[in-house]
Design a protein around this motif. Structure first.
Motif, PDB file in Angstrom:
ATOM      1  N   ARG A   1       0.706  -1.089   0.019  1.00  0.00           N
ATOM      2  CA  ARG A   1       0.068  -0.005  -0.095  1.00  0.00           C
ATOM      3  C   ARG A   1       0.849   1.303  -0.040  1.00  0.00           C
ATOM      4  O   ARG A   1       1.880   1.321   0.527  1.00  0.00           O
ATOM      5  CB  ARG A   1      -0.858   0.191   1.199  1.00  0.00           C
ATOM      6  N   ARG A   2       0.333   2.241  -0.791  1.00  0.00           N
ATOM      7  CA  ARG A   2       1.045   3.516  -0.788  1.00  0.00           C
ATOM      8  C   ARG A   2       0.996   4.272   0.451  1.00  0.00           C
ATOM      9  O   ARG A   2      -0.113   4.224   1.143  1.00  0.00           O
ATOM     10  CB  ARG A   2       0.735   4.393  -1.810  1.00  0.00           C
TER      11      ARG A   2
ATOM     12  N   LEU B   1      -6.751   5.409  -6.542  1.00  0.00           N
ATOM     13  CA  LEU B   1      -5.064   6.174  -6.008  1.00  0.00           C
ATOM     14  C   LEU B   1      -4.238   5.150  -5.756  1.00  0.00           C
ATOM     15  O   LEU B   1      -3.307   5.619  -5.204  1.00  0.00           O
ATOM     16  CB  LEU B   1      -5.567   7.451  -5.160  1.00  0.00           C
ATOM     17  N   ASP B   2      -4.552   3.890  -5.555  1.00  0.00           N
ATOM     18  CA  ASP B   2      -3.417   3.004  -5.104  1.00  0.00           C
ATOM     19  C   ASP B   2      -2.730   2.416  -6.350  1.00  0.00           C
ATOM     20  O   ASP B   2      -1.694   1.717  -6.095  1.00  0.00           O
ATOM     21  CB  ASP B   2      -4.054   1.889  -4.201  1.00  0.00           C
ATOM     22  N   GLY B   3      -2.985   3.151  -7.486  1.00  0.00           N
ATOM     23  CA  GLY B   3      -2.234   2.673  -8.582  1.00  0.00           C
ATOM     24  C   GLY B   3      -2.555   1.438  -9.159  1.00  0.00           C
ATOM     25  O   GLY B   3      -2.176   1.102 -10.243  1.00  0.00           O
ATOM     26  N   LYS B   4      -3.592   0.820  -8.857  1.00  0.00           N
ATOM     27  CA  LYS B   4      -3.962  -0.491  -9.517  1.00  0.00           C
ATOM     28  C   LYS B   4      -5.188  -0.302 -10.342  1.00  0.00           C
ATOM     29  O   LYS B   4      -6.284   0.294  -9.957  1.00  0.00           O
ATOM     30  CB  LYS B   4      -4.218  -1.648  -8.241  1.00  0.00           C
ATOM     31  N   LEU B   5      -5.284  -1.066 -11.549  1.00  0.00           N
ATOM     32  CA  LEU B   5      -6.492  -1.016 -12.151  1.00  0.00           C
ATOM     33  C   LEU B   5      -7.066  -2.484 -11.912  1.00  0.00           C
ATOM     34  O   LEU B   5      -6.333  -3.478 -12.302  1.00  0.00           O
ATOM     35  CB  LEU B   5      -5.999  -0.837 -13.636  1.00  0.00           C
ATOM     36  N   ARG B   6      -8.345  -2.583 -11.991  1.00  0.00           N
ATOM     37  CA  ARG B   6      -9.085  -3.830 -11.562  1.00  0.00           C
ATOM     38  C   ARG B   6     -10.051  -4.126 -12.466  1.00  0.00           C
ATOM     39  O   ARG B   6     -10.941  -3.150 -12.829  1.00  0.00           O
ATOM     40  CB  ARG B   6      -9.232  -3.918  -9.952  1.00  0.00           C
ATOM     41  N   LEU B   7     -10.141  -5.423 -12.878  1.00  0.00           N
ATOM     42  CA  LEU B   7     -11.377  -5.924 -13.590  1.00  0.00           C
ATOM     43  C   LEU B   7     -11.993  -6.689 -12.757  1.00  0.00           C
ATOM     44  O   LEU B   7     -11.678  -8.030 -12.225  1.00  0.00           O
ATOM     45  CB  LEU B   7     -10.758  -6.512 -15.006  1.00  0.00           C
ATOM     46  N   TRP B   8     -13.249  -6.529 -12.355  1.00  0.00           N
ATOM     47  CA  TRP B   8     -14.021  -7.146 -11.392  1.00  0.00           C
ATOM     48  C   TRP B   8     -15.069  -7.944 -12.163  1.00  0.00           C
ATOM     49  O   TRP B   8     -15.711  -7.817 -13.266  1.00  0.00           O
ATOM     50  CB  TRP B   8     -14.838  -6.197 -10.474  1.00  0.00           C
TER      51      TRP B   8
ATOM     52  N   GLN C   1       6.921   7.232 -10.899  1.00  0.00           N
ATOM     53  CA  GLN C   1       6.921   7.720  -9.813  1.00  0.00           C
ATOM     54  C   GLN C   1       5.641   8.125  -8.983  1.00  0.00           C
ATOM     55  O   GLN C   1       5.496   7.764  -7.864  1.00  0.00           O
ATOM     56  CB  GLN C   1       7.984   8.865  -9.728  1.00  0.00           C
ATOM     57  N   THR C   2       4.765   8.767  -9.850  1.00  0.00           N
ATOM     58  CA  THR C   2       3.419   9.079  -9.270  1.00  0.00           C
ATOM     59  C   THR C   2       2.447   8.071 -10.083  1.00  0.00           C
ATOM     60  O   THR C   2       2.165   8.066 -11.002  1.00  0.00           O
ATOM     61  CB  THR C   2       3.133  10.416  -9.761  1.00  0.00           C
ATOM     62  N   ARG C   3       1.800   7.148  -9.129  1.00  0.00           N
ATOM     63  CA  ARG C   3       0.933   6.177  -9.713  1.00  0.00           C
ATOM     64  C   ARG C   3      -0.316   6.277  -9.679  1.00  0.00           C
ATOM     65  O   ARG C   3      -1.229   5.246  -9.436  1.00  0.00           O
ATOM     66  CB  ARG C   3       1.603   4.721  -9.276  1.00  0.00           C
ATOM     67  N   LEU C   4      -0.735   7.506  -9.192  1.00  0.00           N
ATOM     68  CA  LEU C   4      -2.363   7.828  -9.072  1.00  0.00           C
ATOM     69  C   LEU C   4      -3.126   7.715 -10.323  1.00  0.00           C
ATOM     70  O   LEU C   4      -2.828   8.409 -11.373  1.00  0.00           O
ATOM     71  CB  LEU C   4      -2.382   9.111  -8.317  1.00  0.00           C
TER      72      LEU C   4
ATOM     73  N   THR D   1      -3.618   9.122 -15.715  1.00  0.00           N
ATOM     74  CA  THR D   1      -2.940   9.351 -14.344  1.00  0.00           C
ATOM     75  C   THR D   1      -2.654  10.835 -13.777  1.00  0.00           C
ATOM     76  O   THR D   1      -2.816  11.680 -14.619  1.00  0.00           O
ATOM     77  CB  THR D   1      -1.437   8.641 -14.591  1.00  0.00           C
ATOM     78  N   TYR D   2      -2.299  10.959 -12.858  1.00  0.00           N
ATOM     79  CA  TYR D   2      -2.001  12.331 -12.190  1.00  0.00           C
ATOM     80  C   TYR D   2      -0.949  12.950 -12.915  1.00  0.00           C
ATOM     81  O   TYR D   2      -0.940  13.949 -13.180  1.00  0.00           O
ATOM     82  CB  TYR D   2      -1.610  12.119 -10.784  1.00  0.00           C
ATOM     83  N   ASP D   3       0.243  12.238 -13.537  1.00  0.00           N
ATOM     84  CA  ASP D   3       1.111  12.822 -14.199  1.00  0.00           C
ATOM     85  C   ASP D   3       0.855  12.933 -16.025  1.00  0.00           C
ATOM     86  O   ASP D   3       1.922  13.123 -16.479  1.00  0.00           O
ATOM     87  CB  ASP D   3       2.240  12.082 -13.932  1.00  0.00           C
ATOM     88  N   GLY D   4      -0.209  12.784 -16.157  1.00  0.00           N
ATOM     89  CA  GLY D   4      -0.748  12.894 -17.597  1.00  0.00           C
ATOM     90  C   GLY D   4      -0.556  12.179 -18.441  1.00  0.00           C
ATOM     91  O   GLY D   4      -0.226  12.181 -19.984  1.00  0.00           O
ATOM     92  N   ARG D   5      -0.579  10.871 -18.111  1.00  0.00           N
ATOM     93  CA  ARG D   5      -0.376   9.765 -19.161  1.00  0.00           C
ATOM     94  C   ARG D   5      -1.547   8.878 -19.422  1.00  0.00           C
ATOM     95  O   ARG D   5      -2.460   8.724 -18.654  1.00  0.00           O
ATOM     96  CB  ARG D   5       0.550   8.646 -18.650  1.00  0.00           C
ATOM     97  N   CYS D   6      -2.022   8.587 -20.543  1.00  0.00           N
ATOM     98  CA  CYS D   6      -2.978   7.625 -20.885  1.00  0.00           C
ATOM     99  C   CYS D   6      -2.284   6.385 -21.258  1.00  0.00           C
ATOM    100  O   CYS D   6      -1.770   6.431 -22.478  1.00  0.00           O
ATOM    101  CB  CYS D   6      -3.841   8.205 -21.981  1.00  0.00           C
ATOM    102  N   ILE D   7      -2.860   5.376 -20.195  1.00  0.00           N
ATOM    103  CA  ILE D   7      -2.143   4.028 -20.533  1.00  0.00           C
ATOM    104  C   ILE D   7      -3.352   2.829 -21.013  1.00  0.00           C
ATOM    105  O   ILE D   7      -4.273   2.816 -20.459  1.00  0.00           O
ATOM    106  CB  ILE D   7      -1.454   3.610 -19.272  1.00  0.00           C
ATOM    107  N   PHE D   8      -2.944   2.147 -22.153  1.00  0.00           N
ATOM    108  CA  PHE D   8      -3.859   1.370 -22.670  1.00  0.00           C
ATOM    109  C   PHE D   8      -3.601  -0.381 -22.349  1.00  0.00           C
ATOM    110  O   PHE D   8      -2.244  -0.629 -22.143  1.00  0.00           O
ATOM    111  CB  PHE D   8      -3.886   1.549 -24.139  1.00  0.00           C
ATOM    112  N   TYR D   9      -4.397  -1.091 -22.061  1.00  0.00           N
ATOM    113  CA  TYR D   9      -4.295  -2.486 -21.712  1.00  0.00           C
ATOM    114  C   TYR D   9      -5.103  -3.279 -22.433  1.00  0.00           C
ATOM    115  O   TYR D   9      -6.399  -2.876 -22.758  1.00  0.00           O
ATOM    116  CB  TYR D   9      -4.496  -2.558 -19.835  1.00  0.00           C
ATOM    117  N   ASP D  10      -4.692  -4.403 -22.974  1.00  0.00           N
ATOM    118  CA  ASP D  10      -5.478  -5.312 -23.683  1.00  0.00           C
ATOM    119  C   ASP D  10      -6.604  -5.817 -22.539  1.00  0.00           C
ATOM    120  O   ASP D  10      -5.951  -6.562 -21.455  1.00  0.00           O
ATOM    121  CB  ASP D  10      -4.486  -6.518 -24.131  1.00  0.00           C
TER     122      ASP D  10
END
Length: 595
Positions: A42-43, A374-381, A397-400, A417-426
């Motif tokens: 945990r952060r 905000l814990d930096g994890k993407l979850r598929l429920w 560094q900033t994983r929000l 993300t907080y630092d301005g990234r759009c991240i794509f996941y399959d």
């Protein structure tokens, strides 16, 4: 160490073309409270001390960096400099990251104007001074224009107030209008970009209903159901409210009455069933229609909520509808709750480790939903199995995670993300695919700012990204190129997000300057010779609020609200728009443009 892919048990493909759907039996079976059991540390949270004196001591000792100037000041001073309309999520993130941004940055130029390079030579210094002087003069001119507009506006308002006094019009009364034939509508203040000379699409827009007075505090999010007949709103008072169109009330009221008469038991024995509910005020749903004769029949929505859902213990941040009337709500209480329009009680509670900033049902299989935290994890429920099916973790560094959605009809999950990234996941295995750095190439906005919203543009393989540099960007997913950048509104610290109209012709967003902003998705630039083809500054603005406009959305099916009458004049387009603000006010607009 924290792994990137979920635990070994894999799920069957959830992106097949078969349409699966969540039902009440699977939604309510099994555990009612589900915990996110994934490995990882945990952060650390910023300790605030047991008593207020300790809190003040910490606020005074923790140094916060201004991202615009590089200046470091104590946290307690930074909080005083923040705009009054700031949301608690922004405040929390500021404490976590020890960074903040002032409102000035929102108005700054980006890569349209290059900054002078730093140099130790006299020539470099002279160039710097020249640029500074130009900026100063530019600001002086802007200030003068602003004062002229302000005093001009005051003069106009003075004339209007005298007129209203003579004609006994209440300026804040939504029923007051210059239109004798439509007493329930009123025009709103309209403005447009200085370089935009028209023709305008929204200069005749009118407020037709005011749903204010229900929400206590800011409305952070609003979402229409897929059918366009239900509107969910939520925010600072921890309550989800569902509003229904008058012409659809009987349909949904019969749905919940049928649920009661069939004698089905509630999923939790401790919860009361619908038929024992007395009123909307205690979070239940009343089976008796409350439509007073005094209420104007022309108003599209019932003036009181169809139902209220209570259970969250902190601000609500996001909402998501399934196609068969399930609703997800996420909160700063670190939970996601599942509801259904026919039920009074919470069907399931999904616990997270940190604030849940974004949620989205899978567009083709709503037994699954995505959550970003905000814990930096993407979850598929997996809702029927009551567990996390897949998860991944943001690096850096900033994983929000501050925004999340699906794109390309569920093929990819995308987070902001907080630092301005759009991240794509399959989505199939939730494996990293690619990412976009959302920022300008030069200028103040060359540093990525917090992503506040992600909206797919179906059929064109594009996504709309909103961020805290007061810019909205349309990206082409085929080559990750920037198709268009939209400017004009102010979004320096809020969680404001832009979205499309029902036919994707327009983009709308709230703004910190109390206006609602609208752009054409593809503005006709053929008549301009010197305008960049990937910039759209041609906005239209409407003002009906006296506070930060925290949310603005178009209705997905305006014909349900403004039906086309037989033999009536043909219209070019009809739009229904809703906006909400920091005080809890909600306005409904109708825009009909004649051919």
């Amino acid at each position: 160490p924290c792994g990137l892919v979920s635990p070994g048990s894999t799920v069957r493909s959830i992106t097949k073309d078969l349409q699966h759907s969540l039902d009440l039996a699977s939604a309510t079976s099994g555990d009612k409270v589900v915990t996110a059991q994934v490995s990882g540390c945990r952060r650390p949270m910023l300790s605030t001390g047991p008593v207020s004196s300790a809190l003040d001591e910490i606020l005074a000792s923790v140094m916060i960096k201004n991202l615009d100037t590089g200046e470091e000041i104590p946290l307690i001073q930074a909080e005083e400099k923040l705009p009054t309309g700031i949301n608690p999520l922004t405040l929390h993130i500021m404490r976590r990251t020890k960074e903040y941004i002032t409102n000035d940055a929102a108005q700054s130029d980006d890569d349209d104007k290059a900054q002078a390079p730093l140099s130790d030579t006299d020539g470099g210094k002279l160039k710097q001074k020249t640029v500074q002087l130009k900026k100063f003069l530019g600001k002086s001119v802007k200030r003068a224009k602003h004062l002229a507009e302000e005093y001009g506006e005051k003069a106009v308002n003075k004339v209007k107030s005298v007129r209203d006094e003579v004609f006994h019009n209440d300026q804040d009364d939504p029923s007051s209008s210059d239109d004798e034939g439509m007493p329930y509508t009123r025009p709103v203040k309209f403005k447009a970009a200085h370089s935009f000379k028209g023709p305008f699409d929204f200069d005749q827009i009118k407020v037709v209903q005011d749903l204010s007075g229900e929400h206590m505090g800011a409305v952070w999010t609003m979402k229409f159901s897929h059918c366009g007949r239900l509107l969910a709103t939520a925010g600072q008072d921890n309550v989800v409210r569902i509003w229904v169109l008058k012409n659809a009330f009987d349909y949904f009221n019969n749905m919940r009455i049928k649920y009661n008469t069939e004698g089905r038991v509630s999923p939790s024995p401790s919860q009361e069933s619908l038929c024992s509910s007395k009123s909307d005020t205690d979070g239940g749903m009343s089976g008796v229609p409350e439509d007073p004769d005094s209420e104007d029949k022309n108003l599209p929505f019932r003036q009181v909520p169809f139902c209220k859902y209570k259970g969250h213990t902190a601000d609500l941040l996001d909402l998501s509808w399934s196609k068969n009337y399930f609703l997800l709500s996420s909160s700063m209480d670190k939970t996601v709750r599942l509801w259904h329009i026919s039920r009074r009680e919470c069907l399931c509670c999904f616990q997270h480790i940190d604030f849940v900033t974004a949620i989205a049902f899978h567009p083709r299989d709503d037994r699954y939903f995505l959550s970003g935290s905000l814990d930096g994890k993407l979850r598929l429920w997996n809702i029927p199995d009551k567990k996390v099916a897949l998860w991944n973790e943001v690096d850096g560094q900033t994983r929000l995670i501050t925004a999340a959605n699906f794109c390309q009809n569920g093929k990819y999950a995308v987070i902001g993300t907080y630092d301005g990234r759009c991240i794509f996941y399959d989505t199939e295995r939730l494996k990293y695919h690619t990412q976009i750095h959302v920022r300008s190439t030069r200028g103040r906005n060359r540093v990525g700012r917090k992503i506040t919203g992600i909206e797919p543009l179906p059929g064109e393989n594009k996504i709309l990204v909103t961020s805290n540099d007061s810019r909205i960007r349309l990206y082409d997913l085929r080559d990750l190129s920037l198709s268009m950048k939209y400017k004009g509104y102010v979004n320096s610290s809020s969680q404001i997000k832009a979205s499309f109209s029902h036919d994707y012709s327009f983009i709308v967003s709230g703004s910190e300057d109390k206006y609602v902003y609208i752009w054409s998705t593809y503005h006709d630039l053929s008549k301009f010779t010197s305008v960049r083809r990937d910039r759209n500054d041609f906005w239209e603005g409407i003002k009906a609020h006296n506070a930060v406009v925290t949310s603005a959305i178009f209705a997905p099916h305006p014909s349900l609200i403004v039906p086309q009458e037989a033999g009536a004049e043909k219209t070019d387009h009809t739009e229904v728009l809703l906006s909400a603000d920091f005080t809890g006010a909600i306005k409904v607009f109708i825009n009909v443009k004649k051919v």
